[in-house]
Design a protein around this motif. Sequence first.
Motif, PDB file in Angstrom:
ATOM      1  N   THR A  43     -13.688 -33.698 -79.101  1.00 29.56           N
ATOM      2  CA  THR A  43     -12.541 -33.950 -79.993  1.00 29.56           C
ATOM      3  C   THR A  43     -11.785 -35.170 -79.490  1.00 29.56           C
ATOM      4  O   THR A  43     -11.392 -35.230 -78.327  1.00 29.56           O
ATOM      5  CB  THR A  43     -11.609 -32.717 -80.033  1.00 29.56           C
ATOM      6  OG1 THR A  43     -12.365 -31.606 -80.521  1.00 29.56           O
ATOM      7  CG2 THR A  43     -10.425 -32.963 -80.941  1.00 29.56           C
TER       8      THR A  43
ATOM      9  N   LYS B 211     -16.514 -41.000 -85.192  1.00 23.93           N
ATOM     10  CA  LYS B 211     -16.901 -39.945 -86.149  1.00 23.93           C
ATOM     11  C   LYS B 211     -18.421 -39.959 -86.343  1.00 23.93           C
ATOM     12  O   LYS B 211     -19.070 -38.906 -86.334  1.00 23.93           O
ATOM     13  CB  LYS B 211     -16.170 -40.191 -87.478  1.00 23.93           C
ATOM     14  CG  LYS B 211     -16.516 -39.197 -88.560  1.00 23.93           C
ATOM     15  CD  LYS B 211     -15.962 -37.823 -88.232  1.00 23.93           C
ATOM     16  CE  LYS B 211     -16.325 -36.810 -89.302  1.00 23.93           C
ATOM     17  NZ  LYS B 211     -16.025 -35.447 -88.850  1.00 23.93           N
TER      18      LYS B 211
ATOM     19  N   ASN C 273     -18.142 -36.892 -83.174  1.00 25.02           N
ATOM     20  CA  ASN C 273     -16.886 -36.338 -82.653  1.00 25.02           C
ATOM     21  C   ASN C 273     -16.016 -35.758 -83.758  1.00 25.02           C
ATOM     22  O   ASN C 273     -16.084 -36.193 -84.922  1.00 25.02           O
ATOM     23  CB  ASN C 273     -16.088 -37.447 -81.949  1.00 25.02           C
ATOM     24  CG  ASN C 273     -16.790 -37.958 -80.720  1.00 25.02           C
ATOM     25  OD1 ASN C 273     -16.814 -37.292 -79.686  1.00 25.02           O
ATOM     26  ND2 ASN C 273     -17.404 -39.138 -80.823  1.00 25.02           N
ATOM     27  N   LYS C 274     -15.189 -34.803 -83.376  1.00 27.12           N
ATOM     28  CA  LYS C 274     -14.120 -34.358 -84.277  1.00 27.12           C
ATOM     29  C   LYS C 274     -12.984 -35.362 -84.115  1.00 27.12           C
ATOM     30  O   LYS C 274     -12.551 -35.642 -82.985  1.00 27.12           O
ATOM     31  CB  LYS C 274     -13.641 -32.950 -83.901  1.00 27.12           C
ATOM     32  CG  LYS C 274     -12.433 -32.510 -84.706  1.00 27.12           C
ATOM     33  CD  LYS C 274     -11.956 -31.123 -84.314  1.00 27.12           C
ATOM     34  CE  LYS C 274     -10.657 -30.791 -85.052  1.00 27.12           C
ATOM     35  NZ  LYS C 274     -10.120 -29.479 -84.680  1.00 27.12           N
TER      36      LYS C 274
ATOM     37  N   ILE D   2      -9.154 -36.472 -84.777  1.00 31.65           N
ATOM     38  CA  ILE D   2      -7.780 -36.180 -85.184  1.00 31.65           C
ATOM     39  C   ILE D   2      -7.063 -37.527 -85.237  1.00 31.65           C
ATOM     40  O   ILE D   2      -6.896 -38.191 -84.215  1.00 31.65           O
ATOM     41  CB  ILE D   2      -7.072 -35.240 -84.189  1.00 31.65           C
ATOM     42  CG1 ILE D   2      -7.848 -33.918 -84.061  1.00 31.65           C
ATOM     43  CG2 ILE D   2      -5.633 -34.980 -84.625  1.00 31.65           C
ATOM     44  CD1 ILE D   2      -7.276 -32.946 -83.032  1.00 31.65           C
TER      45      ILE D   2
ATOM     46  N   SER E 231     -11.585 -38.587 -90.978  1.00 36.33           N
ATOM     47  CA  SER E 231     -10.861 -37.724 -90.035  1.00 36.33           C
ATOM     48  C   SER E 231     -11.077 -36.253 -90.374  1.00 36.33           C
ATOM     49  O   SER E 231     -11.168 -35.891 -91.536  1.00 36.33           O
ATOM     50  CB  SER E 231      -9.355 -37.984 -90.103  1.00 36.33           C
ATOM     51  OG  SER E 231      -9.095 -39.338 -89.926  1.00 36.33           O
ATOM     52  N   ASP E 232     -11.090 -35.434 -89.331  1.00 37.02           N
ATOM     53  CA  ASP E 232     -11.104 -33.996 -89.552  1.00 37.02           C
ATOM     54  C   ASP E 232      -9.672 -33.498 -89.736  1.00 37.02           C
ATOM     55  O   ASP E 232      -9.431 -32.544 -90.458  1.00 37.02           O
ATOM     56  CB  ASP E 232     -11.755 -33.305 -88.346  1.00 37.02           C
ATOM     57  CG  ASP E 232     -13.211 -33.727 -88.225  1.00 37.02           C
ATOM     58  OD1 ASP E 232     -14.057 -33.118 -88.872  1.00 37.02           O
ATOM     59  OD2 ASP E 232     -13.500 -34.711 -87.513  1.00 37.02           O
ATOM     60  N   GLU E 233      -8.763 -34.124 -89.029  1.00 39.07           N
ATOM     61  CA  GLU E 233      -7.338 -33.825 -89.220  1.00 39.07           C
ATOM     62  C   GLU E 233      -6.610 -35.153 -89.276  1.00 39.07           C
ATOM     63  O   GLU E 233      -6.949 -36.096 -88.552  1.00 39.07           O
ATOM     64  CB  GLU E 233      -6.795 -32.971 -88.066  1.00 39.07           C
ATOM     65  CG  GLU E 233      -7.398 -31.572 -88.017  1.00 39.07           C
ATOM     66  CD  GLU E 233      -6.924 -30.788 -86.793  1.00 39.07           C
ATOM     67  OE1 GLU E 233      -5.797 -31.008 -86.321  1.00 39.07           O
ATOM     68  OE2 GLU E 233      -7.716 -29.966 -86.297  1.00 39.07           O
TER      69      GLU E 233
ATOM     70  N   GLU F 235      -5.709 -26.728 -77.909  1.00 38.63           N
ATOM     71  CA  GLU F 235      -7.050 -27.186 -78.298  1.00 38.63           C
ATOM     72  C   GLU F 235      -7.556 -28.196 -77.258  1.00 38.63           C
ATOM     73  O   GLU F 235      -6.793 -29.026 -76.762  1.00 38.63           O
ATOM     74  CB  GLU F 235      -6.997 -27.858 -79.676  1.00 38.63           C
ATOM     75  CG  GLU F 235      -8.364 -28.380 -80.104  1.00 38.63           C
ATOM     76  CD  GLU F 235      -8.371 -28.954 -81.511  1.00 38.63           C
ATOM     77  OE1 GLU F 235      -7.367 -28.834 -82.241  1.00 38.63           O
ATOM     78  OE2 GLU F 235      -9.408 -29.554 -81.866  1.00 38.63           O
TER      79      GLU F 235
ATOM     80  N   ILE G  43      -8.797 -31.363 -75.985  1.00 40.31           N
ATOM     81  CA  ILE G  43      -8.876 -32.756 -76.436  1.00 40.31           C
ATOM     82  C   ILE G  43      -9.653 -33.513 -75.363  1.00 40.31           C
ATOM     83  O   ILE G  43      -9.281 -33.502 -74.185  1.00 40.31           O
ATOM     84  CB  ILE G  43      -7.468 -33.371 -76.618  1.00 40.31           C
ATOM     85  CG1 ILE G  43      -6.627 -32.554 -77.613  1.00 40.31           C
ATOM     86  CG2 ILE G  43      -7.577 -34.839 -77.051  1.00 40.31           C
ATOM     87  CD1 ILE G  43      -7.155 -32.488 -79.023  1.00 40.31           C
TER      88      ILE G  43
END
Length: 277
Positions: free
Chosen positions: A100, A121, A125-126, A128, A149-151, A179, A181
């Motif tokens: 992440t 991405k 990777n996730k 944010i 983006s995921d978030e 979470e 990171i």
Amino acid sequence: MPKIIRRERLVPNLHLIEVEAPDVARKSKPGQFIIIMPDEFGERIPLSIADWDVEKGTVTAVFLVIGTSTNKLSRLNAGDKVPVFVGPLGKESEIKKYGTVICAGGCFGIGAIYPVARALKEAGNKIIALMDVKANYLLYWEDKFRAISDEFYVSSRDSYYDCKDYIPTVLKNILKKGETIDRVVSIGCTYLMYTCAEATRAKKIDTVVSLNPIMVDGTGMCGACRLTVDGKTKFACVDGPDFDGHLVDWKELFSRRKSYFDDEIQSLCHWEGKNFP
Ligand code: FES
């Protein structure tokens, strides 16, 4: 001379410039930069590469209008030519699967961090994305970021978006949630990058910043961009621009960036006096 394909104001004081430069486009990688001169009397302005198109043979950058040379650049239009457009310069960002990754950008750094976030991405990777703006009308490329983006969070001082805290506070709040990171990438003004690095220091989260000291040649010859990282002298143009934010001597960087502040103000007053009678 390289031709400008597009120059447009994205939001007040921030402009996009797309230049025809097929050789540069073909070699560009996330995290690298170009140097452009608006005319033969202007400074050499280093700008992070915000995007490129190999088929069209163009390279795009986003810049903040702040001094004489960026003012000149903001008045160029499609079809105009620039005497100097060199790149890609600097080392590319390290891109691999970390897990992440938080990508924190502000101002011109929103454009600069875009290709880095996109590549991260694509590497699995996730993502944010944290964007920092002083007011809602200063945000640009929201659609582009939402797509990769995921978030996606925006911190805006006018509370128009998710919150109005300065971005390091948002970053700390995310870290507090627990979470994992794995990495933070921060691009924007020196203060934004410094505060993001400070926000992650206690938790020892790898934090990469893309430094923007004063540059002249951009090829390691002049020494203008020197800074201290982990006690060693580095040149941002050839050793960076990415560095470990926890190892940068920020005090020195802040001080060196102010070296020509008075001259820049004088230059702008002189130039504006001539151009706005
Ligand atoms: Fe001259 Fe980096 S800009 S050494």
